[in-house]
Design a protein around this motif. Structure first.
Motif, mmCIF file in Angstrom:
data_model
loop_
_atom_site.group_PDB
_atom_site.id
_atom_site.type_symbol
_atom_site.label_atom_id
_atom_site.label_comp_id
_atom_site.label_asym_id
_atom_site.label_seq_id
_atom_site.Cartn_x
_atom_site.Cartn_y
_atom_site.Cartn_z
ATOM 1 N N HIS A 108 -12.703 10.351 -2.725
ATOM 2 C CA HIS A 108 -11.644 10.262 -1.723
ATOM 3 C C HIS A 108 -10.631 11.394 -1.865
ATOM 4 N N VAL A 109 -9.921 11.602 -0.758
ATOM 5 C CA VAL A 109 -8.833 12.573 -0.678
ATOM 6 C C VAL A 109 -7.740 11.925 0.151
ATOM 7 N N ALA A 110 -6.497 12.019 -0.296
ATOM 8 C CA ALA A 110 -5.347 11.551 0.473
ATOM 9 C C ALA A 110 -4.600 12.777 0.979
ATOM 10 N N VAL A 111 -4.223 12.759 2.271
ATOM 11 C CA VAL A 111 -3.539 13.888 2.889
ATOM 12 C C VAL A 111 -2.263 13.384 3.554
ATOM 13 N N ASN A 112 -1.139 14.018 3.222
ATOM 14 C CA ASN A 112 0.139 13.691 3.841
ATOM 15 C C ASN A 112 0.547 14.880 4.704
ATOM 16 N N ARG A 113 0.299 14.796 5.999
ATOM 17 C CA ARG A 113 0.632 15.890 6.915
ATOM 18 C C ARG A 113 2.051 15.771 7.464
ATOM 19 N N SER A 114 2.773 14.730 7.113
ATOM 20 C CA SER A 114 4.110 14.505 7.664
ATOM 21 C C SER A 114 5.176 15.283 6.885
ATOM 22 N N THR A 115 6.407 15.146 7.333
ATOM 23 C CA THR A 115 7.542 15.811 6.681
ATOM 24 C C THR A 115 8.271 14.863 5.730
ATOM 25 N N GLU A 116 7.707 13.672 5.514
ATOM 26 C CA GLU A 116 8.296 12.693 4.590
ATOM 27 C C GLU A 116 7.331 12.406 3.455
ATOM 28 N N ASN A 117 7.886 12.185 2.266
ATOM 29 C CA ASN A 117 7.057 11.768 1.133
ATOM 30 C C ASN A 117 6.453 10.404 1.430
ATOM 31 N N ALA A 118 5.230 10.198 1.017
ATOM 32 C CA ALA A 118 4.572 8.889 1.126
ATOM 33 C C ALA A 118 4.686 8.209 -0.234
ATOM 34 N N GLU A 119 5.066 6.938 -0.224
ATOM 35 C CA GLU A 119 5.278 6.179 -1.459
ATOM 36 C C GLU A 119 4.390 4.946 -1.462
ATOM 37 N N PHE A 120 3.859 4.627 -2.637
ATOM 38 C CA PHE A 120 2.949 3.498 -2.791
ATOM 39 C C PHE A 120 3.279 2.708 -4.050
ATOM 40 N N LEU A 121 3.030 1.416 -4.003
ATOM 41 C CA LEU A 121 2.961 0.579 -5.188
ATOM 42 C C LEU A 121 1.479 0.465 -5.476
ATOM 43 N N GLY A 122 1.070 0.778 -6.705
ATOM 44 C CA GLY A 122 -0.347 0.791 -7.027
ATOM 45 C C GLY A 122 -0.688 -0.048 -8.237
ATOM 46 N N ALA A 123 -1.891 -0.587 -8.221
ATOM 47 C CA ALA A 123 -2.424 -1.336 -9.364
ATOM 48 C C ALA A 123 -3.884 -0.961 -9.535
ATOM 49 N N ARG A 124 -4.332 -0.952 -10.772
ATOM 50 C CA ARG A 124 -5.740 -0.687 -11.044
ATOM 51 C C ARG A 124 -6.149 -1.406 -12.320
ATOM 52 N N ASN A 125 -7.436 -1.603 -12.467
ATOM 53 C CA ASN A 125 -7.948 -2.301 -13.641
ATOM 54 C C ASN A 125 -8.343 -1.318 -14.741
ATOM 55 N N ASP A 126 -7.589 -0.254 -14.884
ATOM 56 C CA ASP A 126 -7.659 0.696 -15.994
ATOM 57 C C ASP A 126 -6.234 0.805 -16.515
ATOM 58 N N PRO A 127 -5.939 0.311 -17.712
ATOM 59 C CA PRO A 127 -4.559 0.252 -18.174
ATOM 60 C C PRO A 127 -3.959 1.581 -18.617
#
Length: 144
Positions: A108-127
């Motif tokens: 996968h690739v994530a692309v932010n083409r906007s003029t604002e930062n993109a923010e996420f809350l993330g969780a994964r099963n790798d500590p």
């Protein structure tokens, strides 16, 4: 039935832990991470929880996460594109309030083409704070 693998390994694991904000770092694939719950911060053995930012006008390198699933909630920004699949053939738009699931091993690739930062809350099963990322430079040219 008790799952012994999920039982605490030491007595300190039997208490709650508070994690105050941590410093951010740029992950190998190019997004900005701030760990909260991790192996390093609380001794987690199965979970990482933190925030992930993708600055305005930036994208990640093509990559996959070896052996772990990732779940994200977009909390701020305008929108990002998430390209995924063996040849990054699928592109979807993620908006604030959307949840995103990335299965283990999916390029996968994530692309932010906007003029604002993109923010996420993330969780994964790798500590681990520094997750198992496999860069895929052979796919980088596919995403415009």
């Amino acid at each position: 039935m008790r799952n012994e693998a999920m039982q605490p390994k030491n007595v300190h694991a039997l208490t709650a832990k508070i994690v105050r904000g941590s410093d951010s770092y740029v992950a190998e694939q190019g997004s900005v991470y701030r760990s909260g719950v991790s192996a390093e911060s609380v001794g987690s053995s199965m979970l990482w929880l933190g925030t992930i930012s993708l600055p305005a006008g930036r994208r990640t390198s093509a990559h996959r996460h070896r052996g772990h699933e990732t779940a994200l909630l977009m909390t701020a920004g305008k929108e990002i594109e998430i390209w995924s699949g063996a040849a990054l053939e699928r592109c979807e738009t993620v908006l604030p309030g959307d949840y995103l699931f990335i299965p283990a091993g999916v390029p996968h690739v994530a692309v932010n083409r906007s003029t604002e930062n993109a923010e996420f809350l993330g969780a994964r099963n790798d500590p681990a704070a520094n997750e198992s990322v496999v860069l895929m430079p052979e796919l980088d040219e596919i995403v415009p």
